[in-house]
Design a protein around this motif. Sequence first.
Motif, PDB file in Angstrom:
ATOM      1  N   PRO A 283      16.517  -9.459  34.764  1.00 35.28           N
ATOM      2  CA  PRO A 283      15.253  -8.717  34.712  1.00 35.28           C
ATOM      3  C   PRO A 283      14.998  -8.220  33.295  1.00 35.28           C
ATOM      4  CG  PRO A 283      16.958  -7.427  35.804  1.00 35.28           C
ATOM      5  CD  PRO A 283      17.522  -8.800  35.610  1.00 35.28           C
ATOM      6  N   TYR A 284      13.737  -8.010  32.960  1.00 36.56           N
ATOM      7  CA  TYR A 284      13.387  -7.694  31.579  1.00 36.56           C
ATOM      8  C   TYR A 284      14.041  -6.408  31.087  1.00 36.56           C
ATOM      9  CZ  TYR A 284      10.253  -3.755  32.573  1.00 36.56           C
ATOM     10  OH  TYR A 284       9.753  -2.537  32.937  1.00 36.56           O
ATOM     11  N   ASP A 285      14.370  -5.480  32.009  1.00 33.73           N
ATOM     12  CA  ASP A 285      14.929  -4.193  31.589  1.00 33.73           C
ATOM     13  C   ASP A 285      16.457  -4.165  31.641  1.00 33.73           C
ATOM     14  OD1 ASP A 285      15.041  -4.339  34.333  1.00 33.73           O
ATOM     15  OD2 ASP A 285      14.143  -2.378  34.711  1.00 33.73           O
TER      16      ASP A 285
ATOM     17  N   ALA B 131      10.356 -11.904  18.912  1.00 31.85           N
ATOM     18  CA  ALA B 131      10.949 -11.631  17.604  1.00 31.85           C
ATOM     19  C   ALA B 131      12.408 -11.230  17.757  1.00 31.85           C
ATOM     20  CB  ALA B 131      10.163 -10.535  16.902  1.00 31.85           C
ATOM     21  N   ALA B 132      12.729 -10.490  18.821  1.00 27.21           N
ATOM     22  CA  ALA B 132      14.099 -10.026  19.029  1.00 27.21           C
ATOM     23  C   ALA B 132      15.040 -11.203  19.254  1.00 27.21           C
ATOM     24  CB  ALA B 132      14.148  -9.076  20.223  1.00 27.21           C
TER      25      ALA B 132
ATOM     26  N   ALA C 116      16.384  -4.291  18.381  1.00 26.36           N
ATOM     27  CA  ALA C 116      15.447  -5.417  18.306  1.00 26.36           C
ATOM     28  C   ALA C 116      14.623  -5.522  19.586  1.00 26.36           C
ATOM     29  CB  ALA C 116      16.221  -6.708  18.055  1.00 26.36           C
ATOM     30  N   LYS C 117      15.273  -5.376  20.724  1.00 22.21           N
ATOM     31  CA  LYS C 117      14.542  -5.453  21.994  1.00 22.21           C
ATOM     32  C   LYS C 117      13.547  -4.297  22.115  1.00 22.21           C
ATOM     33  CE  LYS C 117      13.426  -6.665  26.198  1.00 22.21           C
ATOM     34  NZ  LYS C 117      14.351  -6.584  27.329  1.00 22.21           N
ATOM     35  N   GLY C 118      13.944  -3.084  21.708  1.00 24.03           N
ATOM     36  CA  GLY C 118      13.025  -1.943  21.760  1.00 24.03           C
ATOM     37  C   GLY C 118      11.808  -2.156  20.887  1.00 24.03           C
TER      38      GLY C 118
ATOM     39  N   ARG D  90       7.699  -2.465  22.159  1.00 19.26           N
ATOM     40  CA  ARG D  90       6.549  -1.756  21.573  1.00 19.26           C
ATOM     41  C   ARG D  90       5.441  -2.734  21.214  1.00 19.26           C
ATOM     42  NH1 ARG D  90      10.911   1.158  19.540  1.00 19.26           N
ATOM     43  NH2 ARG D  90      11.013  -0.021  17.585  1.00 19.26           N
ATOM     44  N   HIS D  91       5.814  -3.936  20.786  1.00 17.21           N
ATOM     45  CA  HIS D  91       4.806  -4.966  20.498  1.00 17.21           C
ATOM     46  C   HIS D  91       4.088  -5.376  21.780  1.00 17.21           C
ATOM     47  CE1 HIS D  91       3.068  -8.220  18.064  1.00 17.21           C
ATOM     48  NE2 HIS D  91       3.193  -8.959  19.153  1.00 17.21           N
TER      49      HIS D  91
END
Length: 644
Positions: free
Chosen positions: A275-277, A291-292, A393-395, A399-400
């Motif tokens: 899952p994404y989180d 980007a991450a 990087a993931k954070g 935000r993006h």
Amino acid sequence: MPPPNTRRLTTAQALLTFLTHQFTEHHGPRRRLLTATWGIFGHGNVAGLGQALTELGPDRMPFHQGRNEQAMVHAATAYARHSNRLSAHAVTTSIGPGATNLVTGAALATVNRLPVLLLPGDTFATRPADPVLQQLEVPHSGDVTVNDCLRPVSAYFDRVTRPEALIPAALAAMRVLADPAATGSVTLCLPQDVQTEAYDWPQEFFRDRVWRVRAQAPDPHDTFHAAKAVRAARRPLLVAGGGVRHSRAQHDLARFATRTGIPVASTQAGKGSLPYDHPADVGGIGHTGTAAANHLARTADLVIGVGTRWTDFTTASRTLFQNPEVRFVNLNITDFDAHKLSGLALVGDAGAGLRRLGEELRGKTRVEPVDGGTEYVPHYRTDEAYRTECRTAKGGWERHVDAAYAVHDDKAAPTQAQVLGVLDTLVTPDDILINAAGSLPGDLHKLWRTRSHDQYHVEYGYSCMGYEIPAAIGVQLAAPDRPVWALVGDGTYLMNPTEIVTAVQERLPIKVVILDNRGYASIGGLSETVGAERFGTDFRFRAPDGTYTGDPLPLDLAANAASLGMRTLRAETIADLREALQEARASTVPTCVYVRTETGDTVSGPATGAAWWDVPVAETATRPSAVLAREQYDRHVAARRHHL
């Protein structure tokens, strides 16, 4: 008098009866391998398979009436994907154009290694009169028919020219359908006279057969050396492909990532493996990645590919993995894929392989299986600084995503990213999103926050326009109690909307979201970057100079969907869209949400970490756009490398 222990049936009747007795088994109760048949009837199959389906009845072999042969294969393929390849559908067509219309769908299924059984009619085996209607005549070869077009796109192909030849052909077909390493489109061509010919079939042919899907673990020697490679790495990255989902290895992956601290990026087919989180998830990788994930890929010294084919989008046409010391470990059920990128090959099931590799990385005293000797091996885990870098990087990427989804004016027309953002606020882990082509796969891979392992259904192995609506039908048949969304661009919709009629006929409450940006916007954007100046990609009238730069075409796709029987909701603003999507999600009938999107691209550019894709550019040109594009192309090509 028929021989003892036999049953007199036509070839078509025998085949369908045989199919009702085929089962699969994989870590649970057995399941029917072939659960339904799709069909469009013509002279090549109506008297054979058509009559046999009537004789057998819908209780033993359910039948779905299609409108387009390619679309029927798409629906069957999507059903198989959502069934974890343990159940599949058959598709029958007449000989001629009906059969050749199967080719695109067959290629898609085989590329994605998803099982579908194709039963095209064929020309007379007895050749009573040549040429018959819709027969291809080849002067130099008397045994070629149009069905031979299906050979290169089939995982298994046979032509049943005698009734008794069905027995070995059918058994071979089931073996391939049920083999996760070999599966794809399986084609049994059935000459129309042979379909109707009777034969005394041995009763043993119709006994229940269970095809066990084995979860084979990799060789211990290979796993030992893979673990040594992991232990030596300072910046490891795991890339989860579709094999993780097909093997139902999501929990094994989550356990492996949590224990080792290795970040996990995902291909299009693998997205949703975590899952994404999940703390280890860093998003999609490659040309359509985040980007991450792409930053970590560029600097990784070891890449563990699990169930991925390593397509050019994933590797950014072999420009993504830039660390001079990078090495690969490939866990894959097929030997062919496990050896790509000169990787250390672990041939086996994704779940079994992750469990075995995880055991090798846990702290213990062990004996090397070949060289001998005892040593204490500490538990492996990446260092805290690297884990912090991954979280940061993931954070930053999240935000993006927030910025791309942000709504500043409810009365404005939405961008494509904002459509996804509004939908993101409405769905739960039960919802399933389907897409295949255009600019949506890129935006979804970058932005979509996947909440369950099977929510994200993007077909990007073949990226076939026209897949989405029939695929939604197939998924809805496999998951009747879940909301199923087909996200469709206007170009894709115009390719293949006719299965809306099937959804209406079957009362399947699929939700179709048409995003109208008035052209082939994805290829238009690509055309601009390669110096082709969006030539032939907008839906416009011709201008006086002969180019398609006049007024926009007066298309009304919402009216078209309504004319096919679908409930249709129009959304002009973001506020309208939010209300329409809520209404569609609650609907119990097939429902379409139509929205015109602003074409401004909010998810490309340097901030996204976009990776390159090799689309060759004209080497000689006079137009400045092409000259500049070639200069940029040459710079990117210089970064491409072979991993040896």
